[in-house]
Design an enzyme around this catalytic site. Sequence first.
Site, PDB file in Angstrom:
ATOM      1  N   SER A 131      36.603  39.516  39.084  1.00 52.86           N
ATOM      2  CA  SER A 131      35.214  39.145  38.776  1.00 52.86           C
ATOM      3  C   SER A 131      35.131  38.765  37.306  1.00 52.86           C
ATOM      4  O   SER A 131      35.903  39.275  36.480  1.00 52.86           O
ATOM      5  CB  SER A 131      34.287  40.331  39.034  1.00 52.86           C
ATOM      6  OG  SER A 131      32.980  40.051  38.562  1.00 52.86           O
ATOM      7  N   TYR A 144      31.880  49.259  37.120  1.00 54.40           N
ATOM      8  CA  TYR A 144      32.362  48.061  37.825  1.00 54.40           C
ATOM      9  C   TYR A 144      33.140  47.157  36.870  1.00 54.40           C
ATOM     10  O   TYR A 144      34.232  46.685  37.210  1.00 54.40           O
ATOM     11  CB  TYR A 144      31.171  47.310  38.435  1.00 54.40           C
ATOM     12  CG  TYR A 144      31.573  46.078  39.226  1.00 54.40           C
ATOM     13  CD1 TYR A 144      32.450  46.167  40.315  1.00 54.40           C
ATOM     14  CD2 TYR A 144      31.065  44.817  38.902  1.00 54.40           C
ATOM     15  CE1 TYR A 144      32.813  45.029  41.047  1.00 54.40           C
ATOM     16  CE2 TYR A 144      31.416  43.685  39.634  1.00 54.40           C
ATOM     17  CZ  TYR A 144      32.293  43.794  40.705  1.00 54.40           C
ATOM     18  OH  TYR A 144      32.652  42.664  41.422  1.00 54.40           O
TER      19      TYR A 144
END
Length: 247
Positions: A131, A144
């Site tokens: 990501s 995250y």
Amino acid sequence: MTRPIAVVTGASSGIGRATARTLATEGFEVVCAARRTDRIEALAAEIDGRAVTCDVTKSEDVAALAEAAGERIAVLVANAGGALGTDHIADADFEDWRIMFDTNVIGSAATIQACLPALCAGRGVIVTVGSTAGLVSYEGAAGYCGAKAAEHAMMMSLRLELVEQPVRVCEVLPGLVESDEFSLVRFRGDTDKAAKVYAGVRNPLTQEDVASCIAFAATCPEHVNIDQLVVRPRVQAAAHKLLREDA
Ligand code: NAP
């Protein structure tokens, strides 16, 4: 004629499911892995692939997945993962962090490790779905961002470690993707909060857009290694520069 084998984790939803479909149209026999058996069985029937129930945080499941995939793997897409919560560190729930690290980092590493002999035999390609959160951090996402940064660092080590093997090591790193369940899972089923993530954003990436990027990285000629493919919607010029039309 036998088809080359592609293994896709997190194939029950979102980017993984779209990737399984895209790779099937590219001529791969896709081994679809996730925890929700009913979904991967339906997908496998649709694309003439195979379903293997697998929680990537369980070593016995990962070993069984590698065993089921067989002796030669052409493509491994380590996609299973996601985010939980938006807590600041001041009130973070570290159980959420453990799940994020277990799934995105150790789950991907364990899947790669288990499939490595077959990837070497198949002169294969490893693609992780990281990501942009692993490249630039944002507030309320330390767990995250940390997990995706660790996954990114792991892939850079892996590329060095495997240079003598006929295996390519690729990362696809998406920005905002309006996928089936990413935000729903992050907000634990709160559909209003999940919808706000995409509110006013004209054309966020779709899971099919990301699947195309993964398929591209996975089907380049054998001497071509796509190290990192960063992909964002046009309206997201950077992690913190997202154009919202009603904002
Ligand atoms: P999604 O629709 O929620 O799909 C997540 C997939 O991961 C599901 O198939 C889920 O299947 C699987 N999964 C979760 N935990 C697992 C576990 N322990 N073992 C096996 N499978 C597991 O979300 P998505 O957007 O497609 O996310 C796919 C990947 O893209 C993730 O790594 C995510 O971090 C990354 N990503 C997403 C975005 C975005 O904006 N959507 C942006 C950048 C990167 P089961 O629940 O059936 O196991």
